[in-house]
Design an enzyme around this catalytic site. Structure first.
Site, PDB file in Angstrom:
ATOM      1  N   ARG A  36       0.622  -1.030  -0.052  1.00  0.00           N
ATOM      2  CA  ARG A  36       0.143  -0.115   0.119  1.00  0.00           C
ATOM      3  C   ARG A  36       0.758   1.172  -0.130  1.00  0.00           C
ATOM      4  NH1 ARG A  36      -3.126  -3.793   1.878  1.00  0.00           N
ATOM      5  NH2 ARG A  36      -1.131  -4.260   3.014  1.00  0.00           N
ATOM      6  N   THR A  37       1.677   1.407   0.868  1.00  0.00           N
ATOM      7  CA  THR A  37       2.495   2.850   1.184  1.00  0.00           C
ATOM      8  C   THR A  37       3.119   2.984  -0.105  1.00  0.00           C
ATOM      9  OG1 THR A  37       2.884   2.200   3.484  1.00  0.00           O
ATOM     10  CG2 THR A  37       3.986   3.738   2.533  1.00  0.00           C
ATOM     11  N   LYS A  67      25.519  -4.291  -0.315  1.00  0.00           N
ATOM     12  CA  LYS A  67      27.083  -4.187  -0.569  1.00  0.00           C
ATOM     13  C   LYS A  67      27.611  -3.430   0.558  1.00  0.00           C
ATOM     14  CE  LYS A  67      26.720  -3.952  -5.525  1.00  0.00           C
ATOM     15  NZ  LYS A  67      26.732  -3.183  -6.819  1.00  0.00           N
ATOM     16  N   ARG A  88      11.458   3.580   3.264  1.00  0.00           N
ATOM     17  CA  ARG A  88      11.207   2.646   4.281  1.00  0.00           C
ATOM     18  C   ARG A  88      12.408   1.855   4.711  1.00  0.00           C
ATOM     19  NH1 ARG A  88       5.829  -1.013   4.513  1.00  0.00           N
ATOM     20  NH2 ARG A  88       4.959   1.073   5.210  1.00  0.00           N
ATOM     21  N   HIS A 116       5.386   6.084  11.452  1.00  0.00           N
ATOM     22  CA  HIS A 116       5.057   5.786  10.290  1.00  0.00           C
ATOM     23  C   HIS A 116       3.974   7.204   9.943  1.00  0.00           C
ATOM     24  CE1 HIS A 116       3.493   4.426   6.378  1.00  0.00           C
ATOM     25  NE2 HIS A 116       3.266   3.108   6.876  1.00  0.00           N
TER      26      HIS A 116
HETATM   27  C1  NCD Z   1       1.758  -0.895   8.295  1.00  0.00           C
HETATM   28  C2  NCD Z   1       3.382  -0.953   8.503  1.00  0.00           C
HETATM   29  O1  NCD Z   1       4.254  -1.039   7.535  1.00  0.00           O
HETATM   30  O2  NCD Z   1       3.884  -0.382   9.433  1.00  0.00           O
HETATM   31  N1  NCD Z   1       1.418  -0.952   6.976  1.00  0.00           N
HETATM   32  C3  NCD Z   1       1.095  -0.154   6.328  1.00  0.00           C
HETATM   33  O3  NCD Z   1       1.870   0.765   6.084  1.00  0.00           O
HETATM   34  N2  NCD Z   1      -0.181   0.291   5.755  1.00  0.00           N
HETATM   35  C4  NCD Z   1       1.301  -1.943   9.149  1.00  0.00           C
HETATM   36  C5  NCD Z   1       1.814  -3.224   9.552  1.00  0.00           C
HETATM   37  O4  NCD Z   1       2.700  -3.611   8.614  1.00  0.00           O
HETATM   38  O5  NCD Z   1       1.459  -3.987  10.360  1.00  0.00           O
END
Ligand code: NCD
Length: 289
Positions: A36-37, A67, A88, A116
């Site tokens: 999703r993100t 590396k 991320r 997040h």
């Molecule tokens: C979340 C995350 O990655 O922290 N997912 C997301 O970005 N929608 C929640 C999760 O992974 O539980």
């Protein structure tokens, strides 16, 4: 930002094709799994119109980090390739490190068990849409509050409004004490319990999260908590009438599929809202609006 997101939602719904990001490039760099993100950031950039996306989906194995390249070196390089970077990474503080070394905007798409923040923005947007307002709400956050980064950011974000927060978790997976203290010092009413049914008696919003399997040292440790809270249609019927059920997704077993067709289930609408909120954020940091 929520108002800007709402404006973009309306403009897209009316069929308008935007052209706000001519010549701009977004880089998405993900060292941890995401559906999703990453996709909603990329969709947001495309929907803003005129911009382009470059991406390393499996940065852990396919980028030079494998590396031994440092975040700082990656930053200098990525800043030459893109006008905004979305990262991320499994380490707490990694987005800060990238931002300090890069001279383009950096957006944190999750730094390990830390934060997040863009999820928190889309959660705020969703709660406001589902409930009409943020002030006066009681929000229950349920699940792995220790390792779940979405609840850390959402609790901090909600503290800007008059809300009551009920944190529901096994004692070993409770919200970090320093964060609870910070929220209380900001005047937010915080209650902690392990009893989900009791909290759902008073919750306007139930924000359900997954037990964060990847943060446990052994599979047995994880299995101790897997399935500890499960929301079913029966649980929703026993809860405060009209409760909105949210989840950042992905779900494992903590929301039964018989909840999906209840009007209370907001989690798929919530996922869609990620695009509008990330459009607003990208447009703002790029100076496109
Ligand atoms: C979340 C995350 O990655 O922290 N997912 C997301 O970005 N929608 C929640 C999760 O992974 O539980």
């Amino acid at each position: 930002m929520l108002a800007q997101a709402a404006e973009f939602e309306q403009r897209l719904a009316s069929g308008e094709v935007l052209r706000l990001c001519d010549g701009r490039i977004l880089a998405t760099v993900f060292y941890e799994p995401s559906t999703r993100t990453r996709l909603s950031f990329e969709s947001a950039m495309h929907r803003l119109g005129g911009g382009r996306v470059i991406s390393v989906a499996e940065a852990k194995t396919s980028s030079s980090a494998a590396k031994g390249e440092t975040i700082e070196d990656s930053a200098r390089m990525l800043a030459g390739y893109a006008d905004v970077i979305v990262q991320r990474h499994p380490a707490v503080g990694s987005a800060r490190a990238l931002a300090d070394a890069a001279d383009v905007p950096v957006i944190n798409a999750g730094d390990g068990t830390g934060e997040h923040p863009t999820q928190a923005l889309l959660d705020l947007y969703t709660i406001e849409r589902e409930r009409g307002a943020l002030d006066g709400l009681t929000v229950a956050m349920v699940g792995d509050l220790k390792n779940g980064r979405t609840v850390h950011s959402l609790a901090r974000a909600l503290a800007h409004w008059q809300v009551t927060l009920d944190f529901v978790s096994p004692p070993e997976l409770s919200m970090p004490p320093a964060l609870v203290a910070e929220l209380r010092s900001r005047g937010t009413v915080v209650r902690e319990t392990s009893n989900m049914d009791e909290a759902l008696q008073r919750a306007d919003v139930a924000y359900i999260t997954r037990i964060q399997q990847e943060r446990f040292i052994t599979p047995d440790e994880y299995l101790k908590y897997k399935g500890v809270y499960v929301i079913t249609a029966d649980v929703v019927r026993r809860a405060k009438p009209g409760v909105s059920v949210l989840h950042p997704l992905p779900r494992v077993d903590e929301i039964a599929t018989d909840v999906d067709n209840l009007p209370n289930a907001a989690y798929f609408r919530q996922a869609r809202n990620g695009v509008y909120v990330r459009m607003a954020l990208l447009a703002m940091v790029l100076g496109a609006i």
